[in-house]
Design a protein around this motif. Structure first.
Motif, PDB file in Angstrom:
ATOM      1  N   CYS A  73       0.848  -1.182   0.000  1.00 28.97           N
ATOM      2  CA  CYS A  73       0.000   0.000   0.000  1.00 28.97           C
ATOM      3  C   CYS A  73       0.886   1.237   0.000  1.00 28.97           C
ATOM      4  O   CYS A  73       1.720   1.411   0.889  1.00 28.97           O
ATOM      5  CB  CYS A  73      -0.917   0.001   1.222  1.00 28.97           C
ATOM      6  N   HIS A  75       0.035   4.148   0.551  1.00 31.51           N
ATOM      7  CA  HIS A  75      -0.390   5.065   1.603  1.00 31.51           C
ATOM      8  C   HIS A  75       0.195   4.650   2.952  1.00 31.51           C
ATOM      9  O   HIS A  75       0.695   5.466   3.712  1.00 31.51           O
ATOM     10  CB  HIS A  75      -1.919   5.111   1.653  1.00 31.51           C
ATOM     11  N   CYS A  76       0.127   3.346   3.239  1.00 32.38           N
ATOM     12  CA  CYS A  76       0.666   2.828   4.509  1.00 32.38           C
ATOM     13  C   CYS A  76       2.186   2.607   4.444  1.00 32.38           C
ATOM     14  O   CYS A  76       2.826   2.448   5.472  1.00 32.38           O
ATOM     15  CB  CYS A  76       0.034   1.483   4.853  1.00 32.38           C
ATOM     16  N   VAL A  80       0.212  -4.960   2.991  1.00 37.42           N
ATOM     17  CA  VAL A  80      -1.070  -4.923   3.697  1.00 37.42           C
ATOM     18  C   VAL A  80      -1.986  -6.052   3.247  1.00 37.42           C
ATOM     19  O   VAL A  80      -1.815  -6.624   2.178  1.00 37.42           O
ATOM     20  CB  VAL A  80      -1.804  -3.582   3.460  1.00 37.42           C
ATOM     21  N   CYS A  96      -7.262  -1.327   0.824  1.00 34.51           N
ATOM     22  CA  CYS A  96      -6.294  -1.656   1.861  1.00 34.51           C
ATOM     23  C   CYS A  96      -7.057  -1.877   3.158  1.00 34.51           C
ATOM     24  O   CYS A  96      -7.879  -1.053   3.553  1.00 34.51           O
ATOM     25  CB  CYS A  96      -5.306  -0.508   2.001  1.00 34.51           C
ATOM     26  N   ASN A  98      -5.968  -1.704   6.040  1.00 38.29           N
ATOM     27  CA  ASN A  98      -5.507  -0.783   7.075  1.00 38.29           C
ATOM     28  C   ASN A  98      -6.142   0.594   6.959  1.00 38.29           C
ATOM     29  O   ASN A  98      -6.625   1.153   7.934  1.00 38.29           O
ATOM     30  CB  ASN A  98      -3.985  -0.576   6.963  1.00 38.29           C
ATOM     31  N   CYS A  99      -6.057   1.155   5.732  1.00 44.01           N
ATOM     32  CA  CYS A  99      -6.394   2.571   5.593  1.00 44.01           C
ATOM     33  C   CYS A  99      -7.558   2.822   4.640  1.00 44.01           C
ATOM     34  O   CYS A  99      -7.914   3.961   4.393  1.00 44.01           O
ATOM     35  CB  CYS A  99      -5.172   3.357   5.120  1.00 44.01           C
TER      36      CYS A  99
HETATM   37 ZN   LIG Z   1      -3.029   1.306   3.329  1.00 49.07          ZN
END
Ligand SMILES: [Zn+2]
Length: 104
Positions: A73, A75-76, A80, A96, A98-99
């Motif tokens: 990811c 972003h992370c 992920v 994702c 996570n986010c």
């Molecule tokens: Zn993410």
């Protein structure tokens, strides 16, 4: 397996290439394997052909098991888990876990 597509950026999470990151060059769906850019490089003996006059040893990515990679990811900034979400048009998209960034 179904969640990874050609062109995805993945991270190798097990095996000797653990930690390597690269783009998926090829998905071999029926074998559950992937070819990832720069991962699991193997030497192949190239025999001379009409196109390539000189034979020799070439290095080429080998296929690895799809279960050894996770989607990366951006972003992370880490590998992920992916979750799927049904869109209004009936197609699913990957997010994702996570986010919630859409990865498709
Ligand atoms: Zn993410």
């Amino acid at each position: 397996m179904a969640s990874i597509k050609r062109g995805d950026t993945v991270v190798v999470i097990s095996g000797k290439d653990r930690g390597s990151r690269g783009k998926v060059l090829k998905v071999i769906a029926d074998k559950g394997r992937l070819v990832v850019e720069g991962v699991h490089k193997q030497k192949h003996h190239q025999k001379p052909t009409q196109k390539i006059m000189q034979g020799g040893i070439i290095t080429k990515e080998g296929a690895i098991d799809a279960s050894n990679v996770m989607l990366y990811c951006t972003h992370c900034h880490q590998p992920v888990k992916v979750k799927r979400q049904m869109k209004e048009d009936g197609h699913s998209q990957r997010l994702c876990a996570n986010c919630d960034t859409v990865l498709d």
